[in-house]
Design a protein around this motif. Structure first.
Motif, PDB file in Angstrom:
ATOM      1  N   THR A  75     -17.821 -14.444 -89.641  1.00  0.00           N
ATOM      2  CA  THR A  75     -18.547 -13.413 -89.199  1.00  0.00           C
ATOM      3  C   THR A  75     -17.615 -12.206 -88.877  1.00  0.00           C
ATOM      4  O   THR A  75     -16.308 -12.086 -88.801  1.00  0.00           O
ATOM      5  N   ASP A  76     -18.219 -10.982 -89.508  1.00  0.00           N
ATOM      6  CA  ASP A  76     -17.982  -9.652 -89.056  1.00  0.00           C
ATOM      7  C   ASP A  76     -18.030  -9.355 -87.711  1.00  0.00           C
ATOM      8  O   ASP A  76     -19.055  -8.724 -87.703  1.00  0.00           O
ATOM      9  N   SER A  77     -17.092  -9.683 -87.072  1.00  0.00           N
ATOM     10  CA  SER A  77     -17.324  -9.608 -85.668  1.00  0.00           C
ATOM     11  C   SER A  77     -16.628  -8.477 -84.967  1.00  0.00           C
ATOM     12  O   SER A  77     -17.182  -7.942 -83.932  1.00  0.00           O
ATOM     13  N   GLY A  78     -15.606  -7.782 -85.485  1.00  0.00           N
ATOM     14  CA  GLY A  78     -15.104  -6.744 -84.806  1.00  0.00           C
ATOM     15  C   GLY A  78     -14.355  -7.263 -83.746  1.00  0.00           C
ATOM     16  O   GLY A  78     -13.848  -8.311 -83.504  1.00  0.00           O
ATOM     17  N   LYS A  79     -14.456  -6.317 -82.532  1.00  0.00           N
ATOM     18  CA  LYS A  79     -13.683  -6.789 -81.277  1.00  0.00           C
ATOM     19  C   LYS A  79     -14.743  -7.939 -80.546  1.00  0.00           C
ATOM     20  O   LYS A  79     -15.851  -7.163 -80.209  1.00  0.00           O
ATOM     21  N   LYS A  80     -14.317  -8.926 -80.392  1.00  0.00           N
ATOM     22  CA  LYS A  80     -15.318  -9.908 -79.789  1.00  0.00           C
ATOM     23  C   LYS A  80     -15.554  -9.578 -78.433  1.00  0.00           C
ATOM     24  O   LYS A  80     -16.513 -10.072 -78.017  1.00  0.00           O
ATOM     25  N   MET A 128     -17.426 -19.492 -81.616  1.00  0.00           N
ATOM     26  CA  MET A 128     -17.168 -19.870 -82.788  1.00  0.00           C
ATOM     27  C   MET A 128     -17.677 -18.846 -83.919  1.00  0.00           C
ATOM     28  O   MET A 128     -18.957 -18.793 -84.051  1.00  0.00           O
ATOM     29  N   TRP A 129     -16.802 -18.296 -84.500  1.00  0.00           N
ATOM     30  CA  TRP A 129     -17.048 -17.213 -85.070  1.00  0.00           C
ATOM     31  C   TRP A 129     -17.079 -17.459 -86.836  1.00  0.00           C
ATOM     32  O   TRP A 129     -17.164 -16.659 -87.753  1.00  0.00           O
ATOM     33  N   ILE A 130     -16.677 -18.687 -87.213  1.00  0.00           N
ATOM     34  CA  ILE A 130     -16.541 -19.197 -88.370  1.00  0.00           C
ATOM     35  C   ILE A 130     -17.167 -20.482 -88.584  1.00  0.00           C
ATOM     36  O   ILE A 130     -16.935 -21.440 -87.908  1.00  0.00           O
ATOM     37  N   PHE A 131     -18.317 -20.387 -89.129  1.00  0.00           N
ATOM     38  CA  PHE A 131     -19.181 -21.687 -89.346  1.00  0.00           C
ATOM     39  C   PHE A 131     -19.948 -21.764 -90.595  1.00  0.00           C
ATOM     40  O   PHE A 131     -19.843 -21.159 -91.433  1.00  0.00           O
ATOM     41  N   GLU A 132     -20.404 -22.914 -90.744  1.00  0.00           N
ATOM     42  CA  GLU A 132     -21.327 -23.417 -91.972  1.00  0.00           C
ATOM     43  C   GLU A 132     -22.723 -22.894 -91.678  1.00  0.00           C
ATOM     44  O   GLU A 132     -23.224 -22.797 -90.786  1.00  0.00           O
ATOM     45  N   GLU A 426     -20.009  11.722 -76.757  1.00  0.00           N
ATOM     46  CA  GLU A 426     -20.440  10.710 -75.504  1.00  0.00           C
ATOM     47  C   GLU A 426     -21.651  10.207 -75.928  1.00  0.00           C
ATOM     48  O   GLU A 426     -22.735  10.947 -76.074  1.00  0.00           O
ATOM     49  N   THR A 427     -21.875   9.059 -76.540  1.00  0.00           N
ATOM     50  CA  THR A 427     -23.399   8.340 -76.787  1.00  0.00           C
ATOM     51  C   THR A 427     -24.009   8.232 -75.704  1.00  0.00           C
ATOM     52  O   THR A 427     -23.487   7.306 -74.898  1.00  0.00           O
ATOM     53  N   PRO A 428     -25.216   8.551 -75.571  1.00  0.00           N
ATOM     54  CA  PRO A 428     -26.060   8.424 -74.363  1.00  0.00           C
ATOM     55  C   PRO A 428     -26.729   6.926 -74.546  1.00  0.00           C
ATOM     56  O   PRO A 428     -26.869   6.452 -75.627  1.00  0.00           O
ATOM     57  N   LYS A 429     -27.037   6.437 -73.007  1.00  0.00           N
ATOM     58  CA  LYS A 429     -28.032   5.348 -73.017  1.00  0.00           C
ATOM     59  C   LYS A 429     -27.452   4.175 -73.625  1.00  0.00           C
ATOM     60  O   LYS A 429     -28.359   3.676 -74.592  1.00  0.00           O
ATOM     61  N   SER A 430     -26.322   3.601 -73.376  1.00  0.00           N
ATOM     62  CA  SER A 430     -25.771   2.249 -74.401  1.00  0.00           C
ATOM     63  C   SER A 430     -26.660   1.258 -73.786  1.00  0.00           C
ATOM     64  O   SER A 430     -27.157   0.584 -73.172  1.00  0.00           O
ATOM     65  N   ILE A 431     -27.121   0.328 -75.190  1.00  0.00           N
ATOM     66  CA  ILE A 431     -27.566  -0.872 -74.984  1.00  0.00           C
ATOM     67  C   ILE A 431     -26.861  -1.862 -75.565  1.00  0.00           C
ATOM     68  O   ILE A 431     -27.340  -2.935 -75.818  1.00  0.00           O
ATOM     69  N   GLY A 432     -25.678  -1.848 -76.029  1.00  0.00           N
ATOM     70  CA  GLY A 432     -24.712  -2.671 -76.849  1.00  0.00           C
ATOM     71  C   GLY A 432     -23.698  -1.838 -77.508  1.00  0.00           C
ATOM     72  O   GLY A 432     -23.607  -0.626 -77.185  1.00  0.00           O
ATOM     73  N   MET A 433     -22.795  -2.461 -77.961  1.00  0.00           N
ATOM     74  CA  MET A 433     -21.565  -2.090 -78.582  1.00  0.00           C
ATOM     75  C   MET A 433     -21.416  -2.665 -80.110  1.00  0.00           C
ATOM     76  O   MET A 433     -21.576  -3.597 -80.394  1.00  0.00           O
ATOM     77  N   GLY A 434     -20.820  -1.734 -80.860  1.00  0.00           N
ATOM     78  CA  GLY A 434     -20.493  -1.939 -81.930  1.00  0.00           C
ATOM     79  C   GLY A 434     -18.832  -1.777 -82.309  1.00  0.00           C
ATOM     80  O   GLY A 434     -18.290  -1.191 -81.416  1.00  0.00           O
ATOM     81  N   SER A 435     -18.359  -2.316 -83.116  1.00  0.00           N
ATOM     82  CA  SER A 435     -16.875  -2.310 -83.169  1.00  0.00           C
ATOM     83  C   SER A 435     -16.150  -2.376 -84.514  1.00  0.00           C
ATOM     84  O   SER A 435     -14.864  -2.207 -84.790  1.00  0.00           O
ATOM     85  N   TYR A 436     -17.019  -2.846 -85.543  1.00  0.00           N
ATOM     86  CA  TYR A 436     -16.427  -3.139 -86.863  1.00  0.00           C
ATOM     87  C   TYR A 436     -16.216  -1.702 -87.741  1.00  0.00           C
ATOM     88  O   TYR A 436     -16.611  -0.612 -87.188  1.00  0.00           O
TER      89      TYR A 436
END
Length: 694
Positions: A75-80, A128-132, A426-436
């Motif tokens: 998984t390209d998870s970035g900051k978990k 679990m970020w690494i899986f089949e 400043e990003t308005p109205k956050s509904i989630g985060m990215g980090s990659y």
């Protein structure tokens, strides 16, 4: 009389069947219709059921889960710690699967890594970020069964006339088969954005010029930082080396790349994320595809003849002696330049493009394992590998999902850009985060002015920290559609999408899209009018992560003096981003991959009031895989001083960075780090200038 009764009875029967058939043609109305069975689509539907709404998933997919179940198991998870809600729950379900002894068929059960400190502090369940791939698909199928979600598979939207609208809202969508689905709210969870486009919503395809949104990493990137996916060696593009009159080798464009920073129609290259194994009992030999043409790989042969040997570098290990194998190097699984028609193409044209990608990628593997022009050591390596027999059995081990890294992108209420990913606005109205990282794969292969082959479009630029994703990036403009949400083909620039486009983020946005849809529906609002405080409260209640403490700010408070991060340094040569070894400043550091010795430098500079400063260096030390002799040149008022740093050793106990000595500076603090003559990987994180009190 009995004959009349029989006829009457038959008539009633026929009438009943006619009525039933007519009723079957009347589409049922759902609260939410999700088009697309991707990871985002499944999670969007689960959230609908958790909010007590009726929902259906309909789309072209036969297998649920999109790329997460289609080969992307590393998984390209970035900051978990930025992954919450149902996205986190999905990875927790995978973790629970691998706690069972029965999950480990081809190797002994492994002790899985524990959570990071940030995840523990947030009370987040283990993931679990690494899986089949087949395990991911199993979890998606269990989810739709657990929540009793109807799924209509192998159904393609009629893109010409299949979207009915009234008063700015979609009322129903019809498939090519004629099946129709009515809904109060609609979610386009496809990688292609077909529902969005068919509804008349504005979108963009290709790269914007840097000038459009005030960016630096968008558009054509002929002057950008080069990576391992570029040609770092001089290779002739011509059939007869050095002779332009002989013509170009296959898979090299004869068009100029364009002006640096200018926009164009090109998109990131696609590939298949393959699940390979070197376990004999589970290995299928690489097939020779129909239409195989060894001449398509002459350029690859030249690269190998130059001594390049990193073809196995992205065979990332997943459980049971398998891999998630991705693109790596200047000529690899990415089919550069062969997907431009895909976003807007007809279904038939897309199938042609997918088949061309299969032929190209399978042919490359067959070439590497069998062609006599391939060096023997490389052939030997590749003959040890093959497709995993127990993955994608209906495709003979080949993934069912092509990696659509980029297609259409919504032009919505808010456009995410490089500035959002770099924490410059400043990003308005956050509904989630990215980090990659902002990760764009190459878009074209061309001939340089010097007469060599080069790739263009690859950008790997780390985000400064986990960043917020705006609600406006999944909503169309109000005058275009008021009951559609788009959690996959989000409103963003090309380079920002390079970071957002990760599967955990798609699931985060799928959950948030449904939450907004339900609030809009219950309050009889357009999705653009959803009160953010109400949306935010429900998202937090359901475990979504909407912001995190800026770790850079926290560490800056602890570190005295002037800190120059690697993100602010000037680099020459090829450096890769990482963050796997702690401690480090912010989101990570850079390293030279133990290659191109003598050609990589990092210059750290800071404007300083004249005086004496202790110079300190942070580098994420680890024994065994770091250089012991890194030359660090300090340029100061008295001249230059070079200090050799052993990066296998940690700074003194309790210290974040290593002291290089005390020096006098007039105006500018300047430190140059090189990999010349070094004996292993060179790492750079921060340089700190600490004032010395006299």
């Amino acid at each position: 009389m009995s004959s009349l009764k029989a006829l009457f009875s038959v008539g009633l029967c026929l009438s009943w069947w006619a009525t039933a058939a007519a009723a079957a043609q009347v589409p049922q109305t759902y609260d939410i219709v999700v088009y697309g069975g991707t990871s985002a689509g499944v999670i969007a539907a689960v959230q609908a059921k958790k909010m007590n709404k009726t929902v259906i998933i309909v789309g072209p997919d036969i297998h649920l889960g999109g790329l997460t179940a289609g080969g992307l198991g590393y998984t390209d998870s970035g900051k978990k710690e930025a992954i919450g809600g149902l996205s986190r729950d999905f990875y927790h379900r995978l973790w629970k699967h691998y706690q069972q002894d029965s999950a480990w068929k081809w190797e002994p059960k492994k002790v899985l890594k524990s959570q990071g400190p940030e995840e523990k502090a947030a009370g987040q369940p283990q993931g679990m970020w690494i899986f089949e791939p087949h395990v991911a698909e199993k979890v998606y199928e269990e989810l739709v069964k657990e929540f009793e979600i109807p799924v209509i598979r192998n159904e393609y939207l009629n893109r010409e006339s299949g979207v009915k609208t009234q008063d700015g809202r979609i009322t129903s969508i019809t498939m090519l088969s004629g099946k129709a689905f009515n809904g109060k709210m609609f979610i386009d969870a496809t990688y292609e954005g077909d529902l969005m486009a068919a509804a008349g919503v504005k979108y963009h395809v290709g790269r914007e010029a840097n000038s459009v949104y005030g960016e630096t990493l968008n558009g054509v990137q002929t002057k950008g930082r080069q990576h391992a996916h570029h040609f770092l060696m001089n290779i002739s593009p011509y059939k007869v080396p050095g002779d332009p009159s002989s013509g170009l080798l296959p898979r090299i464009s004869n068009e100029p790349p364009g002006e640096h920073g200018s926009g164009d129609h090109r998109i990131q290259a696609y590939c298949f994320r393959m699940c390979l194994t070197n376990h004999p009992e589970n290995r299928l030999p690489f097939p020779k595809p129909e239409g195989y043409d060894a001449s398509q790989y002459q350029l690859l042969a030249r690269i190998l003849d130059s001594g390049w040997r990193n073809g196995l570098k992205k065979f990332d290990p997943i459980p049971n002696k398998k891999t998630d194998t991705n693109n790596h190097g200047p000529f690899s699984t990415d089919n550069i330049g062969y997907n431009y028609d895909y976003p807007e193409g007809s279904y038939e044209r897309r199938r042609e493009i997918i088949q061309e990608h299969i032929t190209y990628q399978q042919g490359m593997l067959y070439f590497l394992a069998n062609d006599p022009s391939v060096p023997e050591d490389v052939r030997k390596q590749f003959t040890e590998w093959g497709l995993a027999k127990d993955e994608f059995p209906d495709h003979k081990g080949w993934p069912h999902q092509i990696y659509v890294r980029e297609s259409r992108r919504l032009l919505g209420e808010y456009v995410m850009t490089e500035k959002d990913c770099q924490d410059l606005v400043e990003t308005p109205k956050s509904i989630g985060m990215g980090s990659y990282s902002m990760d764009s794969h190459n878009t074209q292969r061309y001939v340089t002015a010097e007469g060599f082959v080069q790739n263009e479009g690859d950008v790997q630029e780390r985000a400064k920290r986990p960043y917020e994703i705006s609600y406006g990036s999944i909503t169309p403009k109000r005058d275009e559609c008021q009951n559609l949400l788009v959690p996959v083909c989000v409103s963003s620039s090309h380079i920002a999408y390079g970071s957002i486009r990760m599967e955990p983020v798609f699931m985060i946005l799928g959950q948030s899209a449904t939450t907004a849809a339900v609030i809009a529906m219950e309050n009889k609002l357009a999705v653009q009018d959803v009160p953010y405080e109400s949306l935010r409260a429900r998202l937090l209640q359901d475990g979504q992560v909407l912001e995190l403490v800026n770790q850079n700010d926290e560490l800056r408070k602890k570190l005295t003096g002037v800190v120059v991060d690697d993100l602010d340094a000037k680099f020459t040569g090829t450096w890769n981003d990482s963050g796997s070894i702690s401690p480090h400043f912010g989101d990570g550091y850079r390293h030279d991959t133990n290659m191109n010795k003598g050609s990589c430098t990092a210059l750290f500079e800071a404007a300083l009031p004249p005086g004496q400063y202790e110079v300190r260096f942070a580098y994420a030390a680890t024994a065994g895989s770091r250089a012991t002799n890194v030359p660090v040149k300090i340029r100061h008022a008295g001249g230059e001083t070079t200090v050799k740093v052993n990066q296998t050793k940690q700074p003194p106990m309790g210290e974040f960075d290593l002291s290089l000595g005390v020096f006098t500076f007039d105006k500018t603090g300047s430190v140059l780090i090189s990999n010349e003559g070094t004996d292993n990987i060179v790492v750079v994180d921060t340089i700190r200038f600490v004032p010395v009190k006299n």
